[in-house]
Design an enzyme around this catalytic site. Structure first.
Site, short mmCIF file in Angstrom:
data_model
loop_
_atom_site.label_atom_id
_atom_site.label_comp_id
_atom_site.label_asym_id
_atom_site.label_seq_id
_atom_site.Cartn_x
_atom_site.Cartn_y
_atom_site.Cartn_z
N GLU A 116 0.84 -1.21 0.00
CA GLU A 116 0.00 0.00 0.00
C GLU A 116 0.88 1.25 0.00
O GLU A 116 0.60 2.23 -0.71
CB GLU A 116 -0.94 -0.01 1.21
CG GLU A 116 -1.93 -1.17 1.16
CD GLU A 116 -2.97 -1.12 2.27
OE1 GLU A 116 -4.11 -0.74 1.99
OE2 GLU A 116 -2.63 -1.46 3.42
N GLU A 136 -3.25 -10.01 3.81
CA GLU A 136 -4.47 -9.66 4.56
C GLU A 136 -5.55 -10.71 4.34
O GLU A 136 -6.26 -11.10 5.27
CB GLU A 136 -5.02 -8.30 4.10
CG GLU A 136 -4.22 -7.10 4.54
CD GLU A 136 -3.14 -6.71 3.52
OE1 GLU A 136 -2.68 -7.58 2.75
OE2 GLU A 136 -2.75 -5.53 3.53
#
Ligand code: 1HE
Length: 262
Positions: A116, A136
Site C-alpha cells: 500500500e 491480509e
C-alpha cells in the site's frame, strides 16, 4: 523537520540537497509499519525541506516492508478501526499528494501495508529480489491503507482480488509485467536507479511535476468532459510560467536536448 523516529531517517542528497531519501530503518522487524512509524512517515512528507524536488522511499535490510505491524493489531472496536485506517490514509496521502514526486525503491518483501505504501509513490523501481503479496486475505482482515483504491489502478481489480483470495505472490519479473513496477533492475540496484530517476525528475519545472502528481491523477478520475477542462486549465497555467517559456525558447534556439531514441 517533523517528529523524528528511530525507525525512519531522512537524508538529503544531490548538489543542492534536492533529493530526499526517506528510509524505513526497522530491519529487525522487516520494516513493519507500527502506528509510530506511520505517523513519522506522514510528518516526514509534510515537512520536507524547501530544497527538496524529488523523494525516494527505501527500506533498510533484506525487505522493503512487511506491512502493518501485526503485534499492534489488538482488539479494536469498529470506530477505532475506522480511525486507524484513516490515520494510514492521511499518511499515505502525504506521500502521494506531498510537494514532490516520490519513487519507491523496492527489494525483498513488498507486502500488505508495504505494498500500500509502495502504491502511494508515483514510480516504483524493483530489484530482482522483490516480491509482492497481500496476506491480509489469509489473515482474515482487509486492506486499510488505501490499497483497495490504489492497487487496482496499477494491476486491475481482478488481479488484486486473486491476490487476496488465493494468497498469490508475484515475483519481480511478473510484478513488472502486470504493472506494479515501472523499472526492474538487478539485485541491489533499486536505490541507485531510483536516485538516478529522482535526480532527473528534480530538474523538471516544479509546476510540471505538480501537474503530474496532483492534477493528472484527479483528471483520470473525472468524467472526460471535466477532465478536458481541467487539462486545459493546467496546461495554460504550466505554460505561462517563466520557466516553461525559457525551456521552450532553449529548444527552439538549439540549446536543449532533442528527444532521442532509447
Ligand atoms: C513482523 C512483521 C509484521 C515480520 N508485523 N512483526 N504482513 C504480513 O502478514 C507479513 C508478515 N511477515 C512475513 O511474512 C515475513 O516476516 C517476511 C516475508 C516479510 C520476512 O520473512 P523473514 O523470514 O525474513 O523474517 P521473519 O523471521 O518472519 O521476521 C523477522 C522478525 O520480524 C520477527 O520478529 P522476531 O521478534 O521473532 O525476530 C517477525 O515477527 C517480525 N515481523 N513481519 C510485526 N508484519 C493498513 S492495513 C495493512 C494490513 C497489513 O499490512 S496485513 C499484512 C501484514
Amino acid at each position: 523537520m517533523g517528529k523524528s523516529s528511530k525507525d525512519l531517517s531522512v537524508e538529503l542528497t544531490g548538489k543542492k540537497k534536492e533529493v530526499a531519501i526517506v528510509r524505513l530503518t526497522r530491519p529487525a522487524k522487516r520494516n513493519a509499519l507500527s502506528d509510530g512509524l506511520i505517523l513519522a512517515l506522514r510528518d516526514a512528507f509534510q515537512n520536507l525541506p524547501a530544497s527538496v524536488r524529488a523523494a525516494v522511499i527505501d527500506g533498510q535490510g533484506e525487505h522493503f516492508c512487511a506491512g502493518l505491524d501485526l503485534s499492534e493489531l489488538k482488539e479494536r472496536d469498529a470506530g477505532e478501526g475506522v480511525h486507524h485506517s484513516r490515520m494510514w490514509h492521511a499518511a499515505l496521502e502525504a506521500v502521494q499528494y506531498g510537494p514532490v514526486p516520490v519513487i519507491a525503491a523496492l527489494h525483498g518483501a513488498v507486502v500488505g501495508g508495504g505494498l500500500e505504501l509502495a502504491s502511494a509513490a508515483h514510480l516504483r523501481v524493483a530489484d530482482a529480489t522483490t516480491f509482492y503479496a497481500l496476506p491480509e486475505g489469509t489473515r482474515g482482515i482487509f486492506v486499510g491503507g488505501g490499497g483497495s483504491v490504489r492497487i487496482p489502478k496499477l494491476i486491475g481489480v481482478a488481479r488484486m482480488t486473486d491476490m487476496m483470495l488465493t494468497g498469490r505472490v508475484y515475483n519481480a519479473e511478473d510484478g513488472e509485467r502486470v504493472g506494479f513496477a515501472q523499472y526492474l533492475v538487478a539485485e541491489g540496484q533499486a536505490l541507485d536507479k531510483a536516485l538516478e530517476l529522482a535526480g532527473r525528475i528534480a530538474q523538471n519545472a516544479p509546476l510540471t511535476n505538480f501537474a503530474l502528481t496532483h492534477t493528472l491523477p484527479r483528471i483520470a478520475e473525472q468524467p472526460a468532459d471535466h477532465g478536458f477542462m481541467t487539462e486545459a486549465l493546467m496546461a495554460a497555467i504550466a505554460q505561462s510560467a517563466p520557466e516553461a517559456k525559457q525551456r521552450v525558447r532553449a529548444f527552439l534556439e538549439g540549446k536543449a536536448a532533442k528527444v532521442a531514441k532509447s
